[in-house]
Design a protein around this motif. Structure first.
Motif, PDB file in Angstrom:
ATOM      1  N   MET A  21       0.844  -1.201   0.000  1.00 41.87           N
ATOM      2  CA  MET A  21       0.000   0.000   0.000  1.00 41.87           C
ATOM      3  C   MET A  21       0.877   1.249   0.000  1.00 41.87           C
ATOM      4  O   MET A  21       1.711   1.427   0.877  1.00 41.87           O
ATOM      5  CB  MET A  21      -0.887   0.037   1.249  1.00 41.87           C
ATOM      6  CG  MET A  21      -1.986  -1.014   1.313  1.00 41.87           C
ATOM      7  SD  MET A  21      -3.017  -0.755   2.793  1.00 41.87           S
ATOM      8  CE  MET A  21      -4.114  -2.157   2.658  1.00 41.87           C
ATOM      9  N   GLN A  30      -0.161   0.366   7.437  1.00 38.78           N
ATOM     10  CA  GLN A  30      -0.803  -0.720   6.691  1.00 38.78           C
ATOM     11  C   GLN A  30      -1.600  -1.674   7.581  1.00 38.78           C
ATOM     12  O   GLN A  30      -2.743  -2.022   7.255  1.00 38.78           O
ATOM     13  CB  GLN A  30       0.248  -1.499   5.893  1.00 38.78           C
ATOM     14  CG  GLN A  30       0.664  -0.820   4.603  1.00 38.78           C
ATOM     15  CD  GLN A  30       1.765  -1.551   3.880  1.00 38.78           C
ATOM     16  OE1 GLN A  30       2.063  -2.701   4.200  1.00 38.78           O
ATOM     17  NE2 GLN A  30       2.375  -0.892   2.907  1.00 38.78           N
ATOM     18  N   PRO A  31      -1.053  -2.120   8.730  1.00 35.48           N
ATOM     19  CA  PRO A  31      -1.844  -3.017   9.594  1.00 35.48           C
ATOM     20  C   PRO A  31      -3.138  -2.379  10.081  1.00 35.48           C
ATOM     21  O   PRO A  31      -4.165  -3.058  10.191  1.00 35.48           O
ATOM     22  CB  PRO A  31      -0.882  -3.309  10.753  1.00 35.48           C
ATOM     23  CG  PRO A  31       0.482  -3.083  10.194  1.00 35.48           C
ATOM     24  CD  PRO A  31       0.312  -1.940   9.236  1.00 35.48           C
ATOM     25  N   ARG A  43      -5.643  -2.396   7.099  1.00 34.80           N
ATOM     26  CA  ARG A  43      -6.173  -3.746   6.848  1.00 34.80           C
ATOM     27  C   ARG A  43      -7.152  -4.149   7.951  1.00 34.80           C
ATOM     28  O   ARG A  43      -8.177  -4.774   7.686  1.00 34.80           O
ATOM     29  CB  ARG A  43      -5.026  -4.742   6.758  1.00 34.80           C
ATOM     30  CG  ARG A  43      -4.132  -4.576   5.533  1.00 34.80           C
ATOM     31  CD  ARG A  43      -3.258  -5.807   5.317  1.00 34.80           C
ATOM     32  NE  ARG A  43      -2.388  -5.663   4.174  1.00 34.80           N
ATOM     33  CZ  ARG A  43      -1.109  -5.338   4.231  1.00 34.80           C
ATOM     34  NH1 ARG A  43      -0.538  -5.121   5.411  1.00 34.80           N
ATOM     35  NH2 ARG A  43      -0.370  -5.217   3.142  1.00 34.80           N
ATOM     36  N   GLU A  44      -6.818  -3.808   9.185  1.00 34.02           N
ATOM     37  CA  GLU A  44      -7.668  -4.164  10.318  1.00 34.02           C
ATOM     38  C   GLU A  44      -9.068  -3.573  10.171  1.00 34.02           C
ATOM     39  O   GLU A  44     -10.061  -4.193  10.573  1.00 34.02           O
ATOM     40  CB  GLU A  44      -7.016  -3.660  11.611  1.00 34.02           C
ATOM     41  CG  GLU A  44      -7.768  -4.005  12.873  1.00 34.02           C
ATOM     42  CD  GLU A  44      -7.078  -3.442  14.105  1.00 34.02           C
ATOM     43  OE1 GLU A  44      -7.781  -2.897  14.967  1.00 34.02           O
ATOM     44  OE2 GLU A  44      -5.835  -3.539  14.190  1.00 34.02           O
ATOM     45  N   THR A  96      -8.699  -1.112   1.551  1.00 27.33           N
ATOM     46  CA  THR A  96      -7.830  -1.750   0.553  1.00 27.33           C
ATOM     47  C   THR A  96      -6.670  -0.854   0.140  1.00 27.33           C
ATOM     48  O   THR A  96      -5.791  -1.287  -0.599  1.00 27.33           O
ATOM     49  CB  THR A  96      -8.640  -2.142  -0.694  1.00 27.33           C
ATOM     50  OG1 THR A  96      -9.272  -0.961  -1.233  1.00 27.33           O
ATOM     51  CG2 THR A  96      -9.701  -3.172  -0.339  1.00 27.33           C
ATOM     52  N   SER A  97      -6.675   0.390   0.585  1.00 29.49           N
ATOM     53  CA  SER A  97      -5.564   1.289   0.276  1.00 29.49           C
ATOM     54  C   SER A  97      -5.327   2.219   1.459  1.00 29.49           C
ATOM     55  O   SER A  97      -6.247   2.513   2.243  1.00 29.49           O
ATOM     56  CB  SER A  97      -5.850   2.117  -0.976  1.00 29.49           C
ATOM     57  OG  SER A  97      -6.777   3.159  -0.700  1.00 29.49           O
ATOM     58  N   TYR A 140      -7.861   4.796   3.859  1.00 28.46           N
ATOM     59  CA  TYR A 140      -7.811   4.796   5.328  1.00 28.46           C
ATOM     60  C   TYR A 140      -7.541   6.186   5.874  1.00 28.46           C
ATOM     61  O   TYR A 140      -8.244   6.671   6.781  1.00 28.46           O
ATOM     62  CB  TYR A 140      -6.735   3.821   5.806  1.00 28.46           C
ATOM     63  CG  TYR A 140      -6.488   3.875   7.292  1.00 28.46           C
ATOM     64  CD1 TYR A 140      -7.445   3.440   8.194  1.00 28.46           C
ATOM     65  CD2 TYR A 140      -5.284   4.376   7.795  1.00 28.46           C
ATOM     66  CE1 TYR A 140      -7.226   3.496   9.564  1.00 28.46           C
ATOM     67  CE2 TYR A 140      -5.050   4.429   9.161  1.00 28.46           C
ATOM     68  CZ  TYR A 140      -6.019   3.997  10.043  1.00 28.46           C
ATOM     69  OH  TYR A 140      -5.797   4.064  11.392  1.00 28.46           O
TER      70      TYR A 140
END
Length: 275
Positions: free
Chosen positions: A1, A36-37, A40-41, A45-46, A50
């Protein structure tokens, strides 16, 4: 990402405002790997999706603080760098105990304590090396950090085999820890010696008492010069006469604040208020 320049600029400006952490333009990789974590949590998807969601959310919903938490470095070990603890054990604590034999008060502050290894190291050393004073004196070890996440682990006092293998002498492990499943739990006699509190170094220090020794190590390297100068100026109101401040190996007050002078003990350099 990957993250867009616009969102990187938002994240870096927000983190600097909230925690004085400076993220240079070449640190995009760090922001991407740390966020990134979180993305995703929450099902994004990007990273841009977020961060856009964070920007649109109110400050009180917790997303903003999680970003600051994720971008705060929490590397620590038991008895990290060894020499500051030897300076305390061999010279500075014996001197303090002699000088303050009437008041019998000792206060230490572990600033940016992360997951607790530093303040627990101080507590264990005091119990093992100075058992009489540990029983008879009023000893406070105040440990603070910006991150609620690392403070929760510190207060739990539970460490993996890998964590206790990093810097903790075997006699300390045997004496002050008990096996807890796959982990090692620090015993209550040590836990009760440490007071954990959440503190942003850029905000009020009202909860910090006057201190005889301050460990503020390996945190100022993330601040700009003006912020370091402000921290050192505020430290003057926290330190008692004849007190010492320990910084990280690559940190100094030189050319930043004129109010301190270096002192050298047992291979460690610490800093004392001038005058």
């Amino acid at each position: 990402m990957a993250i867009s320049k616009q969102n990187f600029d938002f994240v870096s400006a927000f983190v600097e405002k909230q925690a004085a952490i400076v993220l240079e333009p070449e640190k995009e990789y760090l922001v991407e790997s740390r966020l990134q974590p979180l993305a995703r949590e929450e099902g994004f998807t990007s990273l841009d999706e977020y961060v856009d969601a964070v920007r649109a959310a109110p400050l009180v919903n917790g997303r903003h603080s999680r970003i600051v938490d994720a971008l705060t470095t929490n590397e620590t070990t038991f008895f990290r760098d060894h020499f500051p603890f030897e300076a305390l054990r061999k010279t500075l604590l014996p001197e303090h105990f002699r000088r303050n034999a009437t008041s019998k008060i000792l206060t230490l502050w572990s600033a940016a304590c992360s997951t607790g290894q530093e303040p627990y190291s101080l507590a264990m050393m005091l119990r093992r090396e100075f058992p009489k004073e540990s029983e008879e004196w009023t000893i406070r070890i105040v440990a603070t950090d910006l991150s609620k996440r690392v403070l929760a682990q510190a207060e739990a006092g539970s460490y993996t085999q890998f964590e206790v293998n990093r810097g903790l002498p075997a006699p300390y492990l045997i004496r002050y820890f008990a096996k807890d499943g796959q982990n090692w739990a620090i015993k209550d006699e040590i836990k009760k010696m440490v007071e954990f509190k959440q503190l942003n170094l850029m905000h009020s220090w009202a909860l910090i008492p006057r201190c005889d020794f301050v460990f503020i190590r390996n945190v100022l390297i993330y601040f700009d010069v003006e912020t370091k100068r402000e921290i050192f100026e505020r430290m003057k109101s926290v330190l008692t006469p004849n007190s010492y401040m320990f910084l990280g190996g690559g940190e100094t007050t030189a050319h930043i604040h004129p109010g301190f002078e270096p002192s050298h003990f047992e291979g460690a350099t610490c800093f004392k208020l001038k005058g």
